[in-house]
Motif scaffolding. Structure first.
Motif, PDB file in Angstrom:
ATOM      1  N   ASN A 193      -1.438   5.962   2.796  1.00  0.00           N
ATOM      2  CA  ASN A 193      -2.486   5.106   3.355  1.00  0.00           C
ATOM      3  C   ASN A 193      -2.036   4.427   4.641  1.00  0.00           C
ATOM      4  O   ASN A 193      -2.823   4.223   5.565  1.00  0.00           O
TER       5      ASN A 193
ATOM      6  N   LYS B 182       5.030   3.448  -2.693  1.00  0.00           N
ATOM      7  CA  LYS B 182       4.643   2.217  -2.002  1.00  0.00           C
ATOM      8  C   LYS B 182       5.622   1.952  -0.868  1.00  0.00           C
ATOM      9  O   LYS B 182       6.831   2.186  -1.001  1.00  0.00           O
TER      10      LYS B 182
ATOM     11  N   ASP C 255       0.844  -1.189   0.000  1.00  0.00           N
ATOM     12  CA  ASP C 255       0.000   0.000   0.000  1.00  0.00           C
ATOM     13  C   ASP C 255       0.882   1.242   0.000  1.00  0.00           C
ATOM     14  O   ASP C 255       2.088   1.172   0.242  1.00  0.00           O
TER      15      ASP C 255
END
Length: 247
Positions: free
Chosen positions: A103, A141, A99
């Motif tokens: 986030n 990421k 993720d």
């Protein structure tokens, strides 16, 4: 101001011949803006104590007062208090690798009450990442980052809900010495906003930089003379030393 006050906290698992007492009648307090190091051998109960103090595990007996009020018994209320009052930092980072960094950092805000808008969550994430020097990684990421950078993301996540107490369980164990030094500096800098740090560690160089040392052995606190300010022990200063060294 006392943020946490534990009185006679105990934790047992199992029953009868399988009964194991992981923690026995531990009493301590954590004040606003102080950094406390919890030290002892593996299996002595450090992680169990952190879980009880951070409301992620219920005590078998004893009393815990959080910010002047008795800790709630109902899990729903405990969860709400956990999210509002505590930040958590784990040895394994507990990062969702596939993720985005943004986030990962906003996870605690997803459960905030009252609800926080998406725009506000992103802005809080940006500020927290800026505080740990990772604003550039907002849209990356997590898997693209180094171990030290992922731990910085974990710190940003612990900061994003503006906690009163950060619970850190061996936060530098998986890091090299230089990165560990940086992570400890970041953690201790939170005291400037009045945030308290409660950190389990095996590293005396990390404990040396905290304000107070609490020793543990076999589910108990070490004798009273093992809990004192680090200046009394001769280990080191009570506030950040000038310069980056942790040893």
């Amino acid at each position: 101001m006392t943020l946490l006050q534990a009185s006679g906290l105990s934790k047992t698992y199992g029953q009868g011949r399988l009964r194991v007492e992981a923690l026995h009648e531990v009493s301590l307090s954590i004040e606003s803006g102080e950094a406390v190091a919890l030290m002892g051998p593996s299996g002595c109960g450090k992680s169990t104590l952190l879980s009880l103090l951070g409301l992620t595990l219920p005590a078998t007996s004893g009393e815990l007062v959080v910010n002047g009020a008795l800790a709630p018994a109902r899990e729903r209320h405990r969860a709400r208090l956990r999210n509002a009052f505590f930040g958590y930092l784990h040895q394994e980072f507990a990062i969702v690798e596939d993720d985005s960094v943004a986030n990962n950092v906003t996870i605690p805000l997803e459960y905030a009450r009252p609800r926080i808008s998406r725009r506000q969550r992103r802005e809080r994430a940006r500020r927290a990442l800026n505080d740990v020097g990772l604003e550039w990684a907002l849209h990356r990421k997590a898997s693209e980052l180094s171990g030290g950078e992922r731990q910085r993301v974990a710190i940003a996540r612990a900061l994003t809900n503006e906690p009163h107490v950060v619970i850190a369980d061996e936060p530098t164990a998986a890091l090299d010495v230089a990165t560990a030094r940086e992570i400890v500096t970041l953690l201790l800098s939170m005291r400037e906003q009045g945030t308290s740090i409660l950190m389990a560690t095996h590293d005396p160089r990390v404990a040396d930089r905290c304000d107070r040392l609490i020793g543990m052995e076999d589910g108990h606190l070490a004798p009273d003379d093992a809990e004192m300010s680090l200046t009394e022990t001769g280990l080191g200063p009570t506030r950040e030393p000038s310069g980056p060294s942790i040893g």
